[in-house]
Design an enzyme around this catalytic site. Structure first.
Site, mmCIF file in Angstrom:
data_model
loop_
_atom_site.group_PDB
_atom_site.id
_atom_site.type_symbol
_atom_site.label_atom_id
_atom_site.label_comp_id
_atom_site.label_asym_id
_atom_site.label_seq_id
_atom_site.Cartn_x
_atom_site.Cartn_y
_atom_site.Cartn_z
ATOM 1 C CG HIS A 30 5.036 -12.734 -10.390
ATOM 2 N ND1 HIS A 30 4.717 -13.229 -9.133
ATOM 3 C CD2 HIS A 30 3.831 -13.277 -11.416
ATOM 4 C CE1 HIS A 30 3.775 -14.178 -9.242
ATOM 5 N NE2 HIS A 30 3.484 -14.275 -10.626
ATOM 6 C CG ASP B 249 1.830 -15.254 -14.126
ATOM 7 O OD1 ASP B 249 0.862 -16.055 -14.138
ATOM 8 O OD2 ASP B 249 2.689 -15.167 -13.205
ATOM 9 C CD GLU C 2 -1.349 -19.777 -10.184
ATOM 10 O OE1 GLU C 2 -0.266 -20.706 -10.265
ATOM 11 O OE2 GLU C 2 -1.259 -18.551 -10.155
ATOM 12 C CD GLU C 3 -0.113 -15.216 -9.551
ATOM 13 O OE1 GLU C 3 0.852 -15.680 -8.746
ATOM 14 O OE2 GLU C 3 0.081 -15.068 -10.689
ATOM 15 C CG HIS D 66 -3.821 -18.171 -12.988
ATOM 16 N ND1 HIS D 66 -3.531 -16.791 -12.671
ATOM 17 C CD2 HIS D 66 -2.583 -18.774 -13.221
ATOM 18 C CE1 HIS D 66 -2.351 -16.455 -12.826
ATOM 19 N NE2 HIS D 66 -1.552 -17.487 -13.226
ATOM 20 C CG ASP E 230 0.491 -20.396 -15.145
ATOM 21 O OD1 ASP E 230 1.013 -19.247 -15.147
ATOM 22 O OD2 ASP E 230 0.026 -20.740 -13.929
#
Length: 335
Positions: A311, A173, A205-206, A65, A228
């Site tokens: 994150h 990420d 994706e998030e 992603h 991922d």
């Protein structure tokens, strides 16, 4: 570790692309993968598909992603203060004392999330963990501050840097996964792929992942690999530690096709690719969960790159893990 990999990671981390606003990141990715693709196209939901034709024995989709976590301006207060709502899972503690880039109609404004100095805090404030209700971005010092409006998209400002043999930056990420796909496509210049390989750089994706699942449905894939990141170097009592610099983690569990998992594990061992095993007892929290139930079902595997401080603006990964991931992905096309 290749300097090319480090340079690629820095470039991908440096471009901004929160969920639903991946355009600039996709432009960079398209330019990088174009030399190795036979066909390039973009889906209606802004997912980039790069096809590398093989012998046509089957269709293999490899997903990573493109989107990163971010914010949307939810409210503009008096005296040039704005309120944010998160796009994706963001701990409000991460946002404190950061610079924020705000994409206005006139250009990029910069704001700061100020925090009251300890000298001025009241006793009951010092131990308090703020929520997004307590966080304000001050845009009074920006020449474009007066042009900030509700709905503008924001990201935390950050620079990708080398930390010894590691790389630290925002959006790794899953730009680390995107880098692995680009390197795998490059590897297929020297390895003959049996499958038609679709490198899929998916959107959103998030925020539940419509970019990946819609393309999986459109292409009618036989097999899929979702790439991922996973929590590197964390110690969880009931799970094995996934270590940075020890290669990608191959997931095993109910949402992973057992036959495809074994095939990937075997090809990794035959070719000396370093892998780790990661038990995934239920939903993986990645695009794997939706891709594997698309249409009548797709044989799906999950390959995860170890990452620290997920994150946050200072995510850390090892470029060597990305290169090992790329080797595994290229070899998967020969199965």
């Amino acid at each position: 570790m290749s300097l090319e990999t480090v340079s690629l990671l820095k470039e991908l981390s440096g471009v901004d692309g929160p969920s639903g606003y991946e355009d600039e990141a996709l432009k960079v990715i398209e330019e990088k993968i174009k030399p190795y693709a036979d066909v390039l196209k973009t889906s209606r939901l802004n997912t980039l598909i790069a096809l590398k034709r093989g012998e046509g024995t089957k269709k293999l989709g490899i997903f990573a992603h493109v989107d990163e976590i971010g914010f949307v301006v939810a409210k503009v207060e008096e005296r040039s203060f704005i309120r944010l709502e998160p796009i994706g899972g963001i701990d409000p503690k991460v946002v404190l004392s950061q610079r924020i880039k705000i994409f206005t109609k006139r250009g990029v404004a910069t704001g700061v999330v100020g925090f009251l100095p300890p000298h001025l805090q009241k006793e009951d404030q010092r131990g308090k963990v703020p929520s997004f209700d307590d966080i304000f971005v001050d845009v009074s010092c920006s020449s474009l501050g007066e042009h900030v409006s509700v709905g503008d998209i924001c990201v935390i400002e950050g620079e990708c840097t080398e930390l010894g043999s590691k790389v630290s930056g925002k959006a790794l990420d899953d730009r680390a996964g995107c880098a692995a796909l680009i390197l795998a496509a490059q590897e297929l210049e020297t390895i003959k792929n049996r499958a038609d390989v679709y490198f899929i750089f998916s959107s959103q994706e998030e925020i539940a992942g419509p970019g990946a699942v819609s393309v999986a449905y459109e292409l009618g894939l036989d097999e899929a690999i979702v790439v991922d990141v996973t929590h590197g170097n964390e110690r969880v009592p009931q799970l094995p530690q996934i270590k940075i610099s020890e290669g990608p983690a191959l997931a095993v569990g109910p949402v992973i096709n057992r036959e495809f998992y074994k095939a990937l594990s075997d090809v990794a061992k035959r070719n000396g690719v370093k892998i780790q095993l990661e038990p995934t007892p239920g939903r993986s929290g990645t695009d794997t969960d939706e891709v594997q139930i698309t249409r009548s079902g797709i044989k799906t595997a999950l390959v995860s790159i170890p990452l620290m401080y997920m994150h946050t603006p200072v995510e850390v990964t090892d470029p060597r893990d990305i290169e090992e991931t790329a080797r595994l992905l290229a070899l998967a096309s020969t199965i």
